[in-house]
Design an enzyme around this catalytic site. Sequence first.
Site, PDB file in Angstrom:
ATOM      1  N   ARG A 117       0.617  -0.915  -0.228  1.00  0.00           N
ATOM      2  CA  ARG A 117      -0.250   0.012  -0.131  1.00  0.00           C
ATOM      3  C   ARG A 117       0.658   0.868  -0.268  1.00  0.00           C
ATOM      4  O   ARG A 117       0.338   1.999   0.838  1.00  0.00           O
ATOM      5  CB  ARG A 117      -0.489   0.653   1.247  1.00  0.00           C
ATOM      6  CG  ARG A 117      -2.313  -0.962   1.525  1.00  0.00           C
ATOM      7  CD  ARG A 117      -3.630  -1.063   2.327  1.00  0.00           C
ATOM      8  NE  ARG A 117      -4.069  -1.438   2.256  1.00  0.00           N
ATOM      9  CZ  ARG A 117      -4.968  -1.905   2.909  1.00  0.00           C
ATOM     10  NH1 ARG A 117      -4.876  -0.878   4.372  1.00  0.00           N
ATOM     11  NH2 ARG A 117      -5.940  -3.274   3.055  1.00  0.00           N
ATOM     12  N   ARG A 123      -2.656   6.861  -0.256  1.00  0.00           N
ATOM     13  CA  ARG A 123      -3.002   6.881   0.751  1.00  0.00           C
ATOM     14  C   ARG A 123      -2.477   7.871   1.591  1.00  0.00           C
ATOM     15  O   ARG A 123      -3.204   9.088   1.588  1.00  0.00           O
ATOM     16  CB  ARG A 123      -2.785   5.446   1.818  1.00  0.00           C
ATOM     17  CG  ARG A 123      -3.445   4.663   1.190  1.00  0.00           C
ATOM     18  CD  ARG A 123      -3.757   3.236   1.098  1.00  0.00           C
ATOM     19  NE  ARG A 123      -4.760   2.410   0.877  1.00  0.00           N
ATOM     20  CZ  ARG A 123      -5.219   1.136   0.384  1.00  0.00           C
ATOM     21  NH1 ARG A 123      -3.606   1.245  -0.803  1.00  0.00           N
ATOM     22  NH2 ARG A 123      -6.267   0.320   0.065  1.00  0.00           N
ATOM     23  N   ARG A 173      -6.468  12.427  -6.852  1.00  0.00           N
ATOM     24  CA  ARG A 173      -7.861  11.669  -6.463  1.00  0.00           C
ATOM     25  C   ARG A 173      -9.030  12.353  -5.963  1.00  0.00           C
ATOM     26  O   ARG A 173     -10.219  12.139  -5.834  1.00  0.00           O
ATOM     27  CB  ARG A 173      -7.896  10.976  -4.871  1.00  0.00           C
ATOM     28  CG  ARG A 173      -7.726   9.696  -5.187  1.00  0.00           C
ATOM     29  CD  ARG A 173      -8.115   8.582  -5.604  1.00  0.00           C
ATOM     30  NE  ARG A 173      -9.089   8.155  -4.224  1.00  0.00           N
ATOM     31  CZ  ARG A 173     -10.505   8.541  -4.492  1.00  0.00           C
ATOM     32  NH1 ARG A 173     -10.961   9.786  -5.731  1.00  0.00           N
ATOM     33  NH2 ARG A 173     -10.572   8.499  -3.563  1.00  0.00           N
ATOM     34  N   ASP A 214      -6.810  -2.420  -8.586  1.00  0.00           N
ATOM     35  CA  ASP A 214      -6.958  -3.228  -7.025  1.00  0.00           C
ATOM     36  C   ASP A 214      -6.930  -4.315  -7.380  1.00  0.00           C
ATOM     37  O   ASP A 214      -7.743  -5.036  -8.497  1.00  0.00           O
ATOM     38  CB  ASP A 214      -8.079  -2.779  -6.727  1.00  0.00           C
ATOM     39  CG  ASP A 214      -8.070  -2.662  -4.864  1.00  0.00           C
ATOM     40  OD1 ASP A 214      -7.747  -2.082  -4.760  1.00  0.00           O
ATOM     41  OD2 ASP A 214      -9.134  -3.748  -4.899  1.00  0.00           O
ATOM     42  N   TYR A 224     -15.381 -11.016  -0.929  1.00  0.00           N
ATOM     43  CA  TYR A 224     -15.602 -10.056  -1.046  1.00  0.00           C
ATOM     44  C   TYR A 224     -16.813 -10.232  -2.078  1.00  0.00           C
ATOM     45  O   TYR A 224     -18.242  -9.446  -1.377  1.00  0.00           O
ATOM     46  CB  TYR A 224     -14.912  -9.196  -1.979  1.00  0.00           C
ATOM     47  CG  TYR A 224     -13.773  -8.382  -1.626  1.00  0.00           C
ATOM     48  CD1 TYR A 224     -14.222  -7.333  -0.636  1.00  0.00           C
ATOM     49  CD2 TYR A 224     -12.816  -8.429  -0.957  1.00  0.00           C
ATOM     50  CE1 TYR A 224     -13.403  -6.284   0.629  1.00  0.00           C
ATOM     51  CE2 TYR A 224     -11.389  -7.601  -0.321  1.00  0.00           C
ATOM     52  CZ  TYR A 224     -11.529  -6.844   0.878  1.00  0.00           C
ATOM     53  OH  TYR A 224     -11.237  -6.408   1.526  1.00  0.00           O
TER      54      TYR A 224
HETATM   55  O1  CP3 Z   1      -0.163  -1.083  -2.575  1.00  0.00           O
HETATM   56  C1  CP3 Z   1      -0.140  -0.537  -3.416  1.00  0.00           C
HETATM   57  O2  CP3 Z   1       0.509   0.753  -2.825  1.00  0.00           O
HETATM   58  C2  CP3 Z   1      -0.795  -0.449  -4.888  1.00  0.00           C
HETATM   59  C3  CP3 Z   1      -2.018  -0.256  -5.238  1.00  0.00           C
HETATM   60  C4  CP3 Z   1      -3.121  -1.546  -4.602  1.00  0.00           C
HETATM   61  C5  CP3 Z   1      -4.188  -0.964  -4.291  1.00  0.00           C
HETATM   62  N1  CP3 Z   1      -4.779  -2.003  -3.322  1.00  0.00           N
HETATM   63  C6  CP3 Z   1      -4.442   0.473  -4.176  1.00  0.00           C
HETATM   64  C7  CP3 Z   1      -5.920   1.280  -3.587  1.00  0.00           C
HETATM   65  C8  CP3 Z   1      -2.918  -2.412  -4.018  1.00  0.00           C
HETATM   66  C9  CP3 Z   1      -1.898  -3.941  -4.009  1.00  0.00           C
HETATM   67  C10 CP3 Z   1      -4.303  -3.422  -3.153  1.00  0.00           C
HETATM   68  C11 CP3 Z   1      -4.551  -4.592  -3.286  1.00  0.00           C
HETATM   69  C12 CP3 Z   1      -5.856  -4.665  -1.946  1.00  0.00           C
HETATM   70  N2  CP3 Z   1      -7.180  -3.617  -2.246  1.00  0.00           N
HETATM   71  C13 CP3 Z   1      -6.453  -5.570  -1.393  1.00  0.00           C
HETATM   72  C14 CP3 Z   1      -4.705  -6.701  -0.773  1.00  0.00           C
HETATM   73  C15 CP3 Z   1      -3.988  -5.746   0.328  1.00  0.00           C
HETATM   74  C16 CP3 Z   1      -4.462  -5.489   1.546  1.00  0.00           C
HETATM   75  O3  CP3 Z   1      -4.347  -4.369   1.561  1.00  0.00           O
HETATM   76  O4  CP3 Z   1      -4.608  -6.601   2.233  1.00  0.00           O
HETATM   77  C17 CP3 Z   1      -7.402  -5.409  -0.549  1.00  0.00           C
HETATM   78  C18 CP3 Z   1      -8.033  -6.519   1.097  1.00  0.00           C
HETATM   79  C19 CP3 Z   1      -7.429  -4.153  -1.291  1.00  0.00           C
HETATM   80  C20 CP3 Z   1      -9.210  -4.217  -0.817  1.00  0.00           C
HETATM   81  C21 CP3 Z   1      -9.628  -2.761  -0.814  1.00  0.00           C
HETATM   82  N3  CP3 Z   1      -9.030  -1.782  -1.809  1.00  0.00           N
HETATM   83  C22 CP3 Z   1      -8.851  -2.431   0.088  1.00  0.00           C
HETATM   84  C23 CP3 Z   1      -9.508  -2.790   1.489  1.00  0.00           C
HETATM   85  C24 CP3 Z   1      -9.230  -0.812  -0.062  1.00  0.00           C
HETATM   86  C25 CP3 Z   1      -9.407   0.398   0.865  1.00  0.00           C
HETATM   87  C26 CP3 Z   1     -10.305   1.446   1.313  1.00  0.00           C
HETATM   88  C27 CP3 Z   1      -9.966   1.999   2.442  1.00  0.00           C
HETATM   89  O5  CP3 Z   1      -9.579   3.844   1.611  1.00  0.00           O
HETATM   90  O6  CP3 Z   1      -8.984   2.172   3.495  1.00  0.00           O
HETATM   91  C28 CP3 Z   1      -9.445  -0.519  -1.605  1.00  0.00           C
HETATM   92  C29 CP3 Z   1      -8.872   0.524  -1.608  1.00  0.00           C
HETATM   93  C30 CP3 Z   1      -7.628   0.752  -2.331  1.00  0.00           C
HETATM   94  N4  CP3 Z   1      -7.438   0.869  -2.602  1.00  0.00           N
HETATM   95  C31 CP3 Z   1      -7.559   2.122  -2.238  1.00  0.00           C
HETATM   96  C32 CP3 Z   1      -6.150   2.696  -3.185  1.00  0.00           C
HETATM   97  C33 CP3 Z   1      -5.267   3.313  -2.957  1.00  0.00           C
HETATM   98  C34 CP3 Z   1      -7.894   3.485  -1.161  1.00  0.00           C
HETATM   99  C35 CP3 Z   1      -8.994   3.750  -2.458  1.00  0.00           C
HETATM  100  C36 CP3 Z   1      -8.897   5.629  -2.135  1.00  0.00           C
HETATM  101  O7  CP3 Z   1      -8.328   6.454  -2.931  1.00  0.00           O
HETATM  102  O8  CP3 Z   1     -10.078   6.384  -1.629  1.00  0.00           O
END
Ligand code: CP3
Length: 368
Positions: A34, A38, A47, A83, A158
């Site tokens: 991540r 973020r 964003r 994602d 999911y």
């Molecule tokens: O790791 C990185 O920086 C690369 C990009 C990446 C994202 N998601 C971008 C993202 C990766 C590798 C993921 C994988 C992902 N997505 C996982 C596996 C990694 C882990 O954390 O265990 C999972 C479980 C997801 C599902 C998911 N998507 C979650 C739990 C969330 C977070 C929600 C939140 O806002 O807290 C997302 C959204 C997401 N994916 C964001 C990003 C940058 C935030 C979206 C935003 O900009 O609002």
Amino acid sequence: MTDPDAVRARHADGPFLRACRGLPHNTVPVWFMRQAGRALAEYRAIRDDHTFEEVVQTPELAAEVTLQPVRRYGVDASILFSDIVTPVQALGIGVTIKPGVGPVIEQPFRTAEDLDRLRPLEAESDLSFVMQTVDLLVQELPVPLIGFAGAPFTLASYLVEGGPSKSYARTKAMMFSDELTWHRLMDKLAGITLASLRAQVAHGASAVQLFDSWAGALNPVDYQRYVLPHSERILDGLSDLEVPRIHFGVATGELLTLMAQAGADVVGVDWRVPLDEGRRRIPDGVGFQGNLEPAVCLGPWEVVEERVRDVLDRADGAVDHIFNLGHGVLPATDPAILEQVVDLVHREGTVRTSEGDTSRAPVGGDAS
Ligand code: CP3
């Protein structure tokens, strides 16, 4: 499209890929799960004008966001900005990523009939925007690109729950009460994930990470029966590509041995397990990645510093250790702290390379 083998050859001597293969190198490699988005103001600025999906589906924006942490932190590897739900979204399953919540499914999967909504993934066409992002990135990245996908259990959780869950009750209910449908669902998801990963590698990704983020909800016996064969099919299905395969899940301390056995070259260790103990659970010949607790980075530098040193001590200079967090960067993290973590790991992480210091056989590739 740049020749993918030439791209990989360009990065092969860097510390990240050498550590993945258990080959000697000079500095302990570090990257952060991540790391993109973020915590970064430069991500939030993008964003402000675009939805998450717009960023993922616009190659120039997705490539830019992938590059931001590489510039800011000086990490040794980048991870594609996308994602784990992107492939199923591309297949027409209604998924919205709600900020602060995660993926939410419009019509959750509850019956055998729901499986008809999942067709095989044609990665080149269904995920053409992802492939274009990879094409852009491999031209300009100074470090290797890690491709990734969600493992079948985490994706199924999911689809079946309809969103994030604490108990995974509906997912487990399907698993225990309709094993045939469960395995059919897992099989379809494994096919989708494998197609997505193979295409990312075909476009020049140097390594892949399979995220089974929520597999830690299972005990080892159930993991072995309901999940492992499907993740194994994916990892085995990548072996001919000769890129390192990293396998990670949260709270998987009791599953580390099995996650290695599924066919990983490197296993990601969650922050709840002391890294030396985690390493003991991972068979020789398989590398390990981790595992600073993400929340520690919300504390003052003195505390972070002590914990980074503790992770390095427990890794004991192993040639096949990759420094990372034990899960993803938390949004409230000060990027300056992560920059300091990278500097400290590079400055003080020493890799023991003389014979007998590390017992692990190199994984894949040329052992010279
Ligand atoms: O790791 C990185 O920086 C690369 C990009 C990446 C994202 N998601 C971008 C993202 C990766 C590798 C993921 C994988 C992902 N997505 C996982 C596996 C990694 C882990 O954390 O265990 C999972 C479980 C997801 C599902 C998911 N998507 C979650 C739990 C969330 C977070 C929600 C939140 O806002 O807290 C997302 C959204 C997401 N994916 C964001 C990003 C940058 C935030 C979206 C935003 O900009 O609002």
